[in-house]
Design a protein around this motif. Structure first.
Motif, PDB file in Angstrom:
ATOM      1  N   PRO A 123     -40.908  23.527  -5.030  1.00 19.22           N
ATOM      2  CA  PRO A 123     -39.749  23.250  -5.879  1.00 19.22           C
ATOM      3  C   PRO A 123     -39.687  21.779  -6.274  1.00 19.22           C
ATOM      4  CG  PRO A 123     -39.059  23.629  -3.612  1.00 19.22           C
ATOM      5  CD  PRO A 123     -40.526  23.937  -3.686  1.00 19.22           C
ATOM      6  N   CYS A 128     -38.161  25.108 -10.473  1.00 15.41           N
ATOM      7  CA  CYS A 128     -37.438  26.374 -10.393  1.00 15.41           C
ATOM      8  C   CYS A 128     -35.924  26.180 -10.460  1.00 15.41           C
ATOM      9  CB  CYS A 128     -37.837  27.142  -9.141  1.00 15.41           C
ATOM     10  SG  CYS A 128     -37.652  26.212  -7.607  1.00 15.41           S
ATOM     11  N   HIS A 129     -35.438  24.971 -10.221  1.00 11.50           N
ATOM     12  CA  HIS A 129     -34.002  24.703 -10.331  1.00 11.50           C
ATOM     13  C   HIS A 129     -33.521  24.812 -11.775  1.00 11.50           C
ATOM     14  CE1 HIS A 129     -36.007  20.820 -10.959  1.00 11.50           C
ATOM     15  NE2 HIS A 129     -34.973  20.499 -11.724  1.00 11.50           N
ATOM     16  N   ARG A 130     -34.440  24.852 -12.726  1.00  9.22           N
ATOM     17  CA  ARG A 130     -34.104  24.890 -14.153  1.00  9.22           C
ATOM     18  C   ARG A 130     -33.871  26.298 -14.678  1.00  9.22           C
ATOM     19  NH1 ARG A 130     -38.972  20.809 -14.621  1.00  9.22           N
ATOM     20  NH2 ARG A 130     -37.861  18.851 -14.329  1.00  9.22           N
ATOM     21  N   ILE A 138     -25.190  29.767 -12.684  1.00  8.63           N
ATOM     22  CA  ILE A 138     -26.083  29.549 -11.548  1.00  8.63           C
ATOM     23  C   ILE A 138     -25.969  30.776 -10.654  1.00  8.63           C
ATOM     24  CG2 ILE A 138     -26.472  28.162  -9.480  1.00  8.63           C
ATOM     25  CD1 ILE A 138     -25.327  25.789 -11.050  1.00  8.63           C
ATOM     26  N   TYR A 141     -30.152  29.569  -5.338  1.00 12.44           N
ATOM     27  CA  TYR A 141     -31.240  28.616  -5.184  1.00 12.44           C
ATOM     28  C   TYR A 141     -31.691  28.694  -3.737  1.00 12.44           C
ATOM     29  CZ  TYR A 141     -33.989  24.353  -5.799  1.00 12.44           C
ATOM     30  OH  TYR A 141     -35.013  23.444  -5.887  1.00 12.44           O
ATOM     31  N   ILE A 147     -27.121  26.469  -3.446  1.00 16.64           N
ATOM     32  CA  ILE A 147     -26.477  26.115  -4.714  1.00 16.64           C
ATOM     33  C   ILE A 147     -26.072  24.639  -4.792  1.00 16.64           C
ATOM     34  CG2 ILE A 147     -24.446  26.563  -6.164  1.00 16.64           C
ATOM     35  CD1 ILE A 147     -24.928  29.559  -5.617  1.00 16.64           C
ATOM     36  N   THR A 149     -27.614  22.120  -3.655  1.00 15.74           N
ATOM     37  CA  THR A 149     -28.855  21.409  -3.981  1.00 15.74           C
ATOM     38  C   THR A 149     -29.196  21.615  -5.449  1.00 15.74           C
ATOM     39  OG1 THR A 149     -29.659  21.646  -1.709  1.00 15.74           O
ATOM     40  CG2 THR A 149     -31.317  21.211  -3.415  1.00 15.74           C
ATOM     41  N   LYS A 150     -29.080  22.854  -5.924  1.00 14.71           N
ATOM     42  CA  LYS A 150     -29.367  23.138  -7.331  1.00 14.71           C
ATOM     43  C   LYS A 150     -28.393  22.387  -8.238  1.00 14.71           C
ATOM     44  CE  LYS A 150     -30.371  26.920 -10.522  1.00 14.71           C
ATOM     45  NZ  LYS A 150     -30.904  28.289 -10.538  1.00 14.71           N
TER      46      LYS A 150
END
Length: 163
Positions: A123, A128-130, A138, A141, A147, A149-150
């Protein structure tokens, strides 16, 4: 047998652990509940991981928007197709699970796409956070504290999302 290397760094989202071999980064873990997968093992870095650590520090400082370290993503052909699409996304760009499904020739497989996105072994470098729901929400994650962190990563890249 391939040499395995490990290095760690502090970041705004917690400690990060990088794992690699002689030629590429093979894993990135974000601290979860105060722990990293190889906390009991000493650091043993190499040039690839040193470069990745530097690039991650630059990313968190806002001075880097693209990573150019070699990565080796190990997974099924389906996962690899999804991760290849994630690698195409740049700083501040988002996509949806449905758009990823269409891009890999599997329309209607958003749930399977979610599984592949969540299994991404590197990551941040492979962003992948995108990935957001089709309505911009959202949905989860798997890195770090999930979440929160995302949310930090999306905010850092100024990616908007629906509440």
């Amino acid at each position: 047998m391939t040499n395995v290397f490990i290095t760690r760094l502090d970041s705004p989202i917690g400690r990060i652990e990088l794992v690699g071999d002689d030629a590429a980064v093979t894993g990135l873990s974000i601290e979860c509940e105060g722990a990293l997968p190889h906390d009991g093992e000493p650091e043993r870095s190499n040039d690839v991981l040193d470069d990745a650590r530097t690039q991650l520090r630059e990313y968190f400082a806002g001075a880097r928007t693209r990573f150019d370290v070699p990565v080796r993503l190990t997974g099924t052909p389906f996962q690899q197709a999804v991760w290849a699409e994630l690698e195409r996304l740049g700083w501040g760009e988002a996509t949806s699970y449905g758009a990823l499904a269409a891009a890999v020739g599997k329309p209607g497989s958003a749930r399977a796409i979610g599984g592949a996105v969540g299994a991404n072994p590197i990551p941040i470098i492979v962003g992948c956070h995108r990935v957001l729901a089709s309505d911009g929400r959202i949905t989860g994650y798997s890195g770090g504290d999930g979440i929160p962190t995302k949310l930090w990563l999306l905010g850092h890249e100024q990616i908007g999302f629906a509440a």
